[in-house]
Motif scaffolding. Structure first.
Motif, PDB file in Angstrom:
ATOM      1  N   ASP A  35      23.964  29.885  -5.268  1.00 55.11           N
ATOM      2  CA  ASP A  35      24.704  29.255  -6.795  1.00 55.11           C
ATOM      3  C   ASP A  35      23.793  28.908  -7.347  1.00 55.11           C
ATOM      4  O   ASP A  35      23.953  28.225  -8.509  1.00 55.11           O
ATOM      5  CB  ASP A  35      25.556  27.720  -5.325  1.00 55.11           C
ATOM      6  N   SER A  62      25.571  27.522 -12.475  1.00 57.76           N
ATOM      7  CA  SER A  62      25.964  27.484 -11.592  1.00 57.76           C
ATOM      8  C   SER A  62      27.298  27.112 -11.309  1.00 57.76           C
ATOM      9  O   SER A  62      27.210  26.998 -12.545  1.00 57.76           O
ATOM     10  CB  SER A  62      25.179  25.857 -10.788  1.00 57.76           C
ATOM     11  N   HIS A  63      27.653  27.245  -9.937  1.00 64.27           N
ATOM     12  CA  HIS A  63      29.189  27.121 -10.383  1.00 64.27           C
ATOM     13  C   HIS A  63      29.878  25.800 -10.851  1.00 64.27           C
ATOM     14  O   HIS A  63      30.435  25.105 -11.358  1.00 64.27           O
ATOM     15  CB  HIS A  63      30.396  27.468  -9.089  1.00 64.27           C
ATOM     16  N   GLU A  64      29.099  24.922 -10.528  1.00 65.21           N
ATOM     17  CA  GLU A  64      28.685  23.202 -10.694  1.00 65.21           C
ATOM     18  C   GLU A  64      28.272  22.964 -12.531  1.00 65.21           C
ATOM     19  O   GLU A  64      28.940  21.778 -13.167  1.00 65.21           O
ATOM     20  CB  GLU A  64      28.190  22.579 -10.049  1.00 65.21           C
ATOM     21  N   GLU A  65      26.599  23.616 -12.935  1.00 66.84           N
ATOM     22  CA  GLU A  65      26.792  23.627 -14.250  1.00 66.84           C
ATOM     23  C   GLU A  65      26.398  24.519 -15.235  1.00 66.84           C
ATOM     24  O   GLU A  65      25.853  25.289 -13.645  1.00 66.84           O
ATOM     25  CB  GLU A  65      25.533  22.381 -13.892  1.00 66.84           C
ATOM     26  N   CYS A  66      27.330  24.898 -16.171  1.00 65.90           N
ATOM     27  CA  CYS A  66      27.083  25.682 -17.009  1.00 65.90           C
ATOM     28  C   CYS A  66      25.971  25.917 -16.938  1.00 65.90           C
ATOM     29  O   CYS A  66      25.081  27.319 -17.267  1.00 65.90           O
ATOM     30  CB  CYS A  66      28.147  25.994 -18.087  1.00 65.90           C
ATOM     31  N   MET A  68      21.703  25.036 -15.897  1.00 65.69           N
ATOM     32  CA  MET A  68      20.657  24.318 -14.845  1.00 65.69           C
ATOM     33  C   MET A  68      19.230  24.158 -14.933  1.00 65.69           C
ATOM     34  O   MET A  68      18.711  23.914 -14.428  1.00 65.69           O
ATOM     35  CB  MET A  68      20.704  24.626 -13.266  1.00 65.69           C
TER      36      MET A  68
END
Length: 85
Positions: A35, A62-66, A68
């Motif tokens: 991810d 990542s899919h959680e944070e644009c 990282m």
């Protein structure tokens, strides 16, 4: 984030930028971990005078944070060949 780096470097200013003309194109995206992706974008900011400021921005996402990671910004000083702007 690319705009902030350009602004901090004194290359661009909020009051002289026409944000409605800003264009972003993803050039590449590569999976580098679970991810986690390395992304490369071509961004064109346009000053109210019509002068474009082009950059290449590189970051991890990542899919959680644009974002990282920090963003590396490379200013394009000239473009050789390719399609007309």
């Amino acid at each position: 984030m690319a705009f902030v780096q350009l602004k901090n470097a004194g290359l661009i200013y909020s009051e002289t930028t026409d944000f409605s003309k800003t264009r972003t194109t993803r050039v590449a995206s590569e999976k580098i971990g679970k991810d986690l992706y390395r992304q490369v974008h071509h961004i064109t900011f346009v000053e109210k005078s019509g002068t474009p400021i082009e950059v290449i921005a590189v970051n991890n996402a990542s899919h959680e944070e644009c974002s990282m990671s920090g963003v590396e910004v490379y200013v394009i000083s000239s473009r050789l060949g390719g399609p007309d702007k």
